[in-house]
Design an enzyme around this catalytic site. Sequence first.
Site, PDB file in Angstrom:
ATOM      1  N   HIS A   1      15.336   4.095   2.186  1.00 56.28           N
ATOM      2  CA  HIS A   1      16.516   3.409   2.722  1.00 56.28           C
ATOM      3  C   HIS A   1      17.034   4.049   4.007  1.00 56.28           C
ATOM      4  O   HIS A   1      17.064   5.261   4.158  1.00 56.28           O
ATOM      5  CB  HIS A   1      17.641   3.387   1.675  1.00 56.28           C
ATOM      6  N   ASP A   2      17.394   3.186   4.943  1.00 54.76           N
ATOM      7  CA  ASP A   2      18.093   3.578   6.164  1.00 54.76           C
ATOM      8  C   ASP A   2      17.257   4.439   7.101  1.00 54.76           C
ATOM      9  O   ASP A   2      17.797   5.076   8.008  1.00 54.76           O
ATOM     10  CB  ASP A   2      19.417   4.293   5.838  1.00 54.76           C
TER      11      ASP A   2
ATOM     12  N   GLY B   1      15.250   9.058   2.580  1.00 54.05           N
ATOM     13  CA  GLY B   1      16.327   8.278   3.167  1.00 54.05           C
ATOM     14  C   GLY B   1      16.913   8.863   4.434  1.00 54.05           C
ATOM     15  O   GLY B   1      17.049  10.072   4.589  1.00 54.05           O
TER      16      GLY B   1
END
Length: 270
Positions: free
Chosen positions: A122-123, A140
Amino acid sequence: MANIHPLATVHPGAKLGENVEVGPYAYIDDNVEIGDNTRILPHATIFPYVKIGKDCSVFPGAVIGAIPQDLKFDGEITWVEIGDRVNIRECATINRGTKASGKGVTKIGSDTLIMSYVHVAHDCCVGQHCILVSYVGIAGETDVEDWAIIGGGTKVHQFSHIGTHAMIGGGTGVNKDVPPFSLCGRQPLVYAGVNLVGLRRRGFDSDVIRNIKDIYDMIYYQGYNFSDAIDRIEAGFPDSVEKKTILDFIRNSKRGIVRAGDLHEKGGIE
């Protein structure tokens, strides 16, 4: 008009560009946008809130847009955004962003190659012209700048930063930031020289490469701490894009940059 195999599943809310190819047993959910001439091959899965550019290929078993593997995720709408001419090979996984990070989006830049079994959490933000070799895992909120190459089986700690034109040897663990134009490897990860082969292939001339090497010699091998080395480079080297790129990266590093390898071994990694 898209070419959708009758055994594929495509949500009516998905937006497919011209000449998009969707193979048998591929799955494309709602709130997905796919650009012209992109191929979604058999058994690939595209979950909601994904944007894919033109001329991309998503190979069998790849999963794009699954919810983040992050306990802070609370069901919010977040995205995966993929540029043009990106190849995502077999069984790679790219997760959506989280609002908790303040970003809410995971990005892959144009002309990047994501090889088999790579995981992009994520991200993360992966730049253009990057190569993530098979079995790489980036945790992440990791940033990978343009033209970086990460060798197979390498695992990257969350919040890490990998600089432009850097190359990381395979099978390593990245727990410090990897500065631009550098070649890093071994276990634990160390600076092993300038990415000479990569820079030459991309058209950097000999004077520019020598200047980069001299800057890193000052940082790593002249006995100065990083702060003193930066001051000496600022005062003693002519202004250049490469000098600014290196110094800005070091000044903005939150995890600290990798340390030097043995002086007698610099210039190569196993």
